[in-house]
Design an enzyme around this catalytic site. Structure first.
Site, PDB file in Angstrom:
ATOM      1  N   GLY A 199       0.831  -1.213   0.000  1.00 58.12           N
ATOM      2  CA  GLY A 199       0.000   0.000   0.000  1.00 58.12           C
ATOM      3  C   GLY A 199       0.859   1.254   0.000  1.00 58.12           C
ATOM      4  O   GLY A 199       0.501   2.268   0.603  1.00 58.12           O
TER       5      GLY A 199
ATOM      6  N   TRP B  27     -21.185  18.376   8.443  1.00 57.76           N
ATOM      7  CA  TRP B  27     -21.974  17.193   8.806  1.00 57.76           C
ATOM      8  C   TRP B  27     -21.951  16.971  10.304  1.00 57.76           C
ATOM      9  O   TRP B  27     -20.885  16.973  10.927  1.00 57.76           O
ATOM     10  CB  TRP B  27     -21.353  15.965   8.147  1.00 57.76           C
ATOM     11  CG  TRP B  27     -21.952  15.618   6.839  1.00 57.76           C
ATOM     12  CD1 TRP B  27     -22.326  16.487   5.865  1.00 57.76           C
ATOM     13  CD2 TRP B  27     -22.234  14.299   6.374  1.00 57.76           C
ATOM     14  NE1 TRP B  27     -22.829  15.790   4.796  1.00 57.76           N
ATOM     15  CE2 TRP B  27     -22.785  14.437   5.086  1.00 57.76           C
ATOM     16  CE3 TRP B  27     -22.078  13.017   6.908  1.00 57.76           C
ATOM     17  CZ2 TRP B  27     -23.183  13.347   4.325  1.00 57.76           C
ATOM     18  CZ3 TRP B  27     -22.462  11.934   6.152  1.00 57.76           C
ATOM     19  CH2 TRP B  27     -23.018  12.099   4.869  1.00 57.76           C
TER      20      TRP B  27
ATOM     21  N   LYS C 106     -10.891  -5.903  10.427  1.00 55.27           N
ATOM     22  CA  LYS C 106      -9.636  -5.447  11.038  1.00 55.27           C
ATOM     23  C   LYS C 106      -9.337  -6.208  12.323  1.00 55.27           C
ATOM     24  O   LYS C 106      -8.195  -6.567  12.597  1.00 55.27           O
ATOM     25  CB  LYS C 106      -9.726  -3.949  11.342  1.00 55.27           C
ATOM     26  CG  LYS C 106      -9.486  -3.094  10.142  1.00 55.27           C
ATOM     27  CD  LYS C 106      -7.996  -2.981   9.926  1.00 55.27           C
ATOM     28  CE  LYS C 106      -7.690  -2.485   8.537  1.00 55.27           C
ATOM     29  NZ  LYS C 106      -6.272  -2.578   8.226  1.00 55.27           N
TER      30      LYS C 106
ATOM     31  N   TYR D 109     -16.051  -3.221   8.400  1.00 54.82           N
ATOM     32  CA  TYR D 109     -14.622  -2.894   8.361  1.00 54.82           C
ATOM     33  C   TYR D 109     -13.957  -3.294   9.677  1.00 54.82           C
ATOM     34  O   TYR D 109     -12.877  -3.902   9.693  1.00 54.82           O
ATOM     35  CB  TYR D 109     -14.488  -1.385   8.132  1.00 54.82           C
ATOM     36  CG  TYR D 109     -13.101  -0.819   8.258  1.00 54.82           C
ATOM     37  CD1 TYR D 109     -12.199  -0.917   7.202  1.00 54.82           C
ATOM     38  CD2 TYR D 109     -12.696  -0.171   9.417  1.00 54.82           C
ATOM     39  CE1 TYR D 109     -10.925  -0.389   7.319  1.00 54.82           C
ATOM     40  CE2 TYR D 109     -11.429   0.366   9.534  1.00 54.82           C
ATOM     41  CZ  TYR D 109     -10.549   0.255   8.480  1.00 54.82           C
ATOM     42  OH  TYR D 109      -9.289   0.781   8.595  1.00 54.82           O
TER      43      TYR D 109
ATOM     44  N   SER E  57      -6.720   0.048  13.609  1.00 60.77           N
ATOM     45  CA  SER E  57      -7.251   1.403  13.604  1.00 60.77           C
ATOM     46  C   SER E  57      -8.025   1.655  14.887  1.00 60.77           C
ATOM     47  O   SER E  57      -8.699   0.758  15.399  1.00 60.77           O
ATOM     48  CB  SER E  57      -8.180   1.573  12.406  1.00 60.77           C
ATOM     49  OG  SER E  57      -8.831   2.816  12.499  1.00 60.77           O
ATOM     50  N   SER E  58      -7.977   2.902  15.353  1.00 57.58           N
ATOM     51  CA  SER E  58      -8.738   3.232  16.569  1.00 57.58           C
ATOM     52  C   SER E  58     -10.236   3.070  16.351  1.00 57.58           C
ATOM     53  O   SER E  58     -10.987   2.923  17.306  1.00 57.58           O
ATOM     54  CB  SER E  58      -8.428   4.666  16.998  1.00 57.58           C
ATOM     55  OG  SER E  58      -8.808   5.565  15.989  1.00 57.58           O
ATOM     56  N   CYS E  59     -10.702   3.096  15.076  1.00 56.49           N
ATOM     57  CA  CYS E  59     -12.149   3.013  14.873  1.00 56.49           C
ATOM     58  C   CYS E  59     -12.675   1.591  15.010  1.00 56.49           C
ATOM     59  O   CYS E  59     -13.863   1.371  14.815  1.00 56.49           O
ATOM     60  CB  CYS E  59     -12.586   3.673  13.577  1.00 56.49           C
ATOM     61  SG  CYS E  59     -11.902   2.916  12.148  1.00 56.49           S
TER      62      CYS E  59
ATOM     63  N   HIS F 196     -12.164  11.083   4.568  1.00 57.97           N
ATOM     64  CA  HIS F 196     -12.313  11.272   6.015  1.00 57.97           C
ATOM     65  C   HIS F 196     -12.526  12.755   6.316  1.00 57.97           C
ATOM     66  O   HIS F 196     -12.443  13.604   5.432  1.00 57.97           O
ATOM     67  CB  HIS F 196     -11.063  10.769   6.739  1.00 57.97           C
ATOM     68  CG  HIS F 196     -11.001   9.277   6.849  1.00 57.97           C
ATOM     69  ND1 HIS F 196      -9.901   8.550   6.438  1.00 57.97           N
ATOM     70  CD2 HIS F 196     -11.876   8.372   7.328  1.00 57.97           C
ATOM     71  CE1 HIS F 196     -10.124   7.266   6.664  1.00 57.97           C
ATOM     72  NE2 HIS F 196     -11.313   7.131   7.201  1.00 57.97           N
TER      73      HIS F 196
HETATM   74  N1  LIG Z   1      -6.341   6.945   7.218  1.00 60.85           N
HETATM   75  C1  LIG Z   1      -6.543   6.859   8.525  1.00 60.85           C
HETATM   76  O1  LIG Z   1      -7.007   7.806   9.197  1.00 60.85           O
HETATM   77  C2  LIG Z   1      -6.178   5.603   9.259  1.00 60.85           C
HETATM   78  C3  LIG Z   1      -6.333   5.600  10.637  1.00 60.85           C
HETATM   79  C4  LIG Z   1      -6.017   4.465  11.346  1.00 60.85           C
HETATM   80  C5  LIG Z   1      -5.550   3.355  10.669  1.00 60.85           C
HETATM   81  N2  LIG Z   1      -5.392   3.371   9.331  1.00 60.85           N
HETATM   82  C6  LIG Z   1      -4.931   2.128   8.676  1.00 60.85           C
HETATM   83  O2  LIG Z   1      -3.801   2.353   7.865  1.00 60.85           O
HETATM   84  C7  LIG Z   1      -3.844   1.468   6.748  1.00 60.85           C
HETATM   85  C8  LIG Z   1      -3.653   2.269   5.470  1.00 60.85           C
HETATM   86  O3  LIG Z   1      -4.670   3.247   5.358  1.00 60.85           O
HETATM   87  P1  LIG Z   1      -4.541   4.494   4.357  1.00 60.85           P
HETATM   88  O4  LIG Z   1      -5.329   5.569   4.951  1.00 60.85           O
HETATM   89  O5  LIG Z   1      -3.115   4.703   3.987  1.00 60.85           O
HETATM   90  O6  LIG Z   1      -5.351   3.937   3.093  1.00 60.85           O
HETATM   91  P2  LIG Z   1      -5.279   4.440   1.573  1.00 60.85           P
HETATM   92  O7  LIG Z   1      -4.696   5.793   1.477  1.00 60.85           O
HETATM   93  O8  LIG Z   1      -6.625   4.187   0.991  1.00 60.85           O
HETATM   94  O9  LIG Z   1      -4.248   3.433   0.916  1.00 60.85           O
HETATM   95  C9  LIG Z   1      -4.539   2.087   0.819  1.00 60.85           C
HETATM   96  C10 LIG Z   1      -3.512   1.421  -0.042  1.00 60.85           C
HETATM   97  O10 LIG Z   1      -3.883   0.058  -0.130  1.00 60.85           O
HETATM   98  C11 LIG Z   1      -3.701  -0.376  -1.456  1.00 60.85           C
HETATM   99  N3  LIG Z   1      -4.643  -1.449  -1.724  1.00 60.85           N
HETATM  100  C12 LIG Z   1      -5.992  -1.440  -1.497  1.00 60.85           C
HETATM  101  N4  LIG Z   1      -6.507  -2.622  -1.875  1.00 60.85           N
HETATM  102  C13 LIG Z   1      -5.477  -3.381  -2.326  1.00 60.85           C
HETATM  103  C14 LIG Z   1      -5.379  -4.685  -2.857  1.00 60.85           C
HETATM  104  N5  LIG Z   1      -6.450  -5.482  -3.001  1.00 60.85           N
HETATM  105  N6  LIG Z   1      -4.158  -5.129  -3.234  1.00 60.85           N
HETATM  106  C15 LIG Z   1      -3.068  -4.340  -3.119  1.00 60.85           C
HETATM  107  N7  LIG Z   1      -3.090  -3.099  -2.625  1.00 60.85           N
HETATM  108  C16 LIG Z   1      -4.291  -2.633  -2.244  1.00 60.85           C
HETATM  109  C17 LIG Z   1      -3.932   0.820  -2.340  1.00 60.85           C
HETATM  110  O11 LIG Z   1      -3.155   0.631  -3.502  1.00 60.85           O
HETATM  111  P3  LIG Z   1      -3.223   1.565  -4.844  1.00 60.85           P
HETATM  112  O12 LIG Z   1      -2.768   2.911  -4.418  1.00 60.85           O
HETATM  113  O13 LIG Z   1      -2.276   0.947  -5.806  1.00 60.85           O
HETATM  114  O14 LIG Z   1      -4.668   1.519  -5.252  1.00 60.85           O
HETATM  115  C18 LIG Z   1      -3.417   1.956  -1.463  1.00 60.85           C
HETATM  116  O15 LIG Z   1      -2.059   2.190  -1.734  1.00 60.85           O
HETATM  117  C19 LIG Z   1      -5.181   0.752   6.824  1.00 60.85           C
HETATM  118  O16 LIG Z   1      -4.985  -0.531   7.353  1.00 60.85           O
HETATM  119  C20 LIG Z   1      -6.003   1.571   7.764  1.00 60.85           C
HETATM  120  O17 LIG Z   1      -6.911   0.804   8.486  1.00 60.85           O
HETATM  121  C21 LIG Z   1      -5.689   4.475   8.600  1.00 60.85           C
END
Ligand SMILES: NC(=O)c1ccc[n+]([C@@H]2O[C@H](COP(=O)([O-])OP(=O)(O)OC[C@H]3O[C@@H](n4cnc5c(N)ncnc54)[C@H](OP(=O)(O)O)[C@@H]3O)[C@@H](O)[C@H]2O)c1
Length: 308
Positions: A11, A203, A141, A137, A108-110, A180
């Site tokens: 990712g 919202w 997780k 989700y 994730s905290s959620c 978000h």
């Molecule tokens: N964002 C938050 O506020 C937050 C908070 C707490 C925890 N997290 C955790 O952090 C992690 C990453 O979140 P993020 O916010 O960075 O998400 P994101 O920006 O949506 O990035 C997700 C990444 O996953 C890749 N991906 C999705 N489906 C895939 C698949 N089937 N095969 C291969 N790659 C795949 C995507 O690849 P492509 O770019 O190539 O499409 C993208 O690079 C998650 O586990 C999330 O739960 C996030």
């Protein structure tokens, strides 16, 4: 993990993955292995297995997931549960079978209970009912967190799991439907400023309290924990401070230079009333967040303006 270790950042183009890439690069790690979703679909077990056989990564940051806000979670629960279960199951299992030295799973905290006592301690996981809007989700997780623990218990596989709070920063998703709260508000305020709109409607009631961590801080913590943490227990990663959505909106109004009024649409769902992590375990290990919210929001706004 040393500077020449083979490190797979799953990712790597996402919000978290790209920040981990920047931080690993800046810290002198040279052997980074990456694949886009199109090059390696982690929901495809055979493809994942082939990848681990040929690339033999030694360390894995599992930052690939299907992620979204309240609306996306509410609209696509089947996709959220299926894709996340498959991605994490294949990646964790392949990492174990191909002798990866350590894997870091992003929770994730959620996924903590909706009414968990605040600030939320790691042992609140599964102690009461989940927030219904993102239950699919969260269940996926939680299965990933439990799988990492089970592989450690049964096979001695060094998997650790982080529980980051709400993240924001460069590389965030600004899509009006799936984003978000922070990118959604930055976009809304910027558009209101451009259109000289007299008011911006937010919202929900504006009263829920949330904690926000800049993604560069998260990346710093992720590498710190990969190096210094090797326990079964999940570990919270946050700032330890929260603000109301109204306070956040006011800050974003200032950062974007919007001069109009704020109103709140209480007919829209608020989600969890408060979400603040107890980060005392992380602090005891010697790590603290460094980027203040106003500075982080300015940095994100500059990135957004440079990218549109
Ligand atoms: N964002 C938050 O506020 C937050 C908070 C707490 C925890 N997290 C955790 O952090 C992690 C990453 O979140 P993020 O916010 O960075 O998400 P994101 O920006 O949506 O990035 C997700 C990444 O996953 C890749 N991906 C999705 N489906 C895939 C698949 N089937 N095969 C291969 N790659 C795949 C995507 O690849 P492509 O770019 O190539 O499409 C993208 O690079 C998650 O586990 C999330 O739960 C996030």
């Amino acid at each position: 993990m040393d500077k020449h270790s083979r490190i797979f950042v799953a990712g790597h183009r996402g919000l978290v993955g790209s920040a981990i890439m920047r931080k690993l690069g800046a810290s002198g790690y040279t052997n980074l292995i990456v694949r886009t979703h199109a090059e390696l679909d982690l929901t495809n077990q055979a493809a994942v297995d082939r990848f681990f056989t040929t690339e033999r990564p030694e360390y894995v940051f599992l930052a690939a997931a299907m992620v979204g806000g309240i609306l996306a979670n509410d609209t696509y629960p089947a996709d959220f549960i299926r894709q996340n279960l498959l991605i994490q199951t294949h990646a964790i299992d392949a990492a174990y079978r191909h002798n990866v030295k350590k894997l870091q799973f992003l929770g994730s905290s959620c996924v903590y209970p909706k009414l968990a006592p605040q600030p939320i301690r790691e042992d609140a996981l599964l102690s009461s009912a989940l927030e219904p809007t993102n239950e699919a989700y969260a269940v996926a997780k939680i299965a990933g967190l439990k799988m990492a623990q089970a592989y450690r218990r049964q096979y001695g596989f060094p998997a650790i799991s982080l529980m980051p709070t709400n993240l924001y920063g460069p590389g965030d998703n600004f899509d009006p439907v799936t984003s978000h709260v922070v990118p959604a508000l930055i976009r809304k305020f910027q558009e209101a400023k451009q259109n000289a709109s007299p008011e911006v409607t937010i919202w929900g009631s504006g009263r829920p309290r949330r904690e926000f961590l800049h993604v560069d801080d998260l990346a710093d913590a992720a590498i710190f924990l990969m190096l210094h943490y090797d326990e079964e227990s999940i570990i919270n990663v946050g700032t330890g401070e929260d603000v109301t959505i109204e306070e956040l909106a006011e800050l974003i109004g200032k950062v974007t230079g919007y001069g109009g009024r704020l109103t709140f649409d209480s007919s829209k769902p608020d989600g969890t009333p408060r979400k603040l992590l107890d980060v005392s375990r992380l602090h005891a290990l010697g790590w603290q967040a460094r980027i203040p919210l106003d500075e982080g929001l300015r940095n994100m706004y500059e990135w957004f303006m440079g990218s549109v």
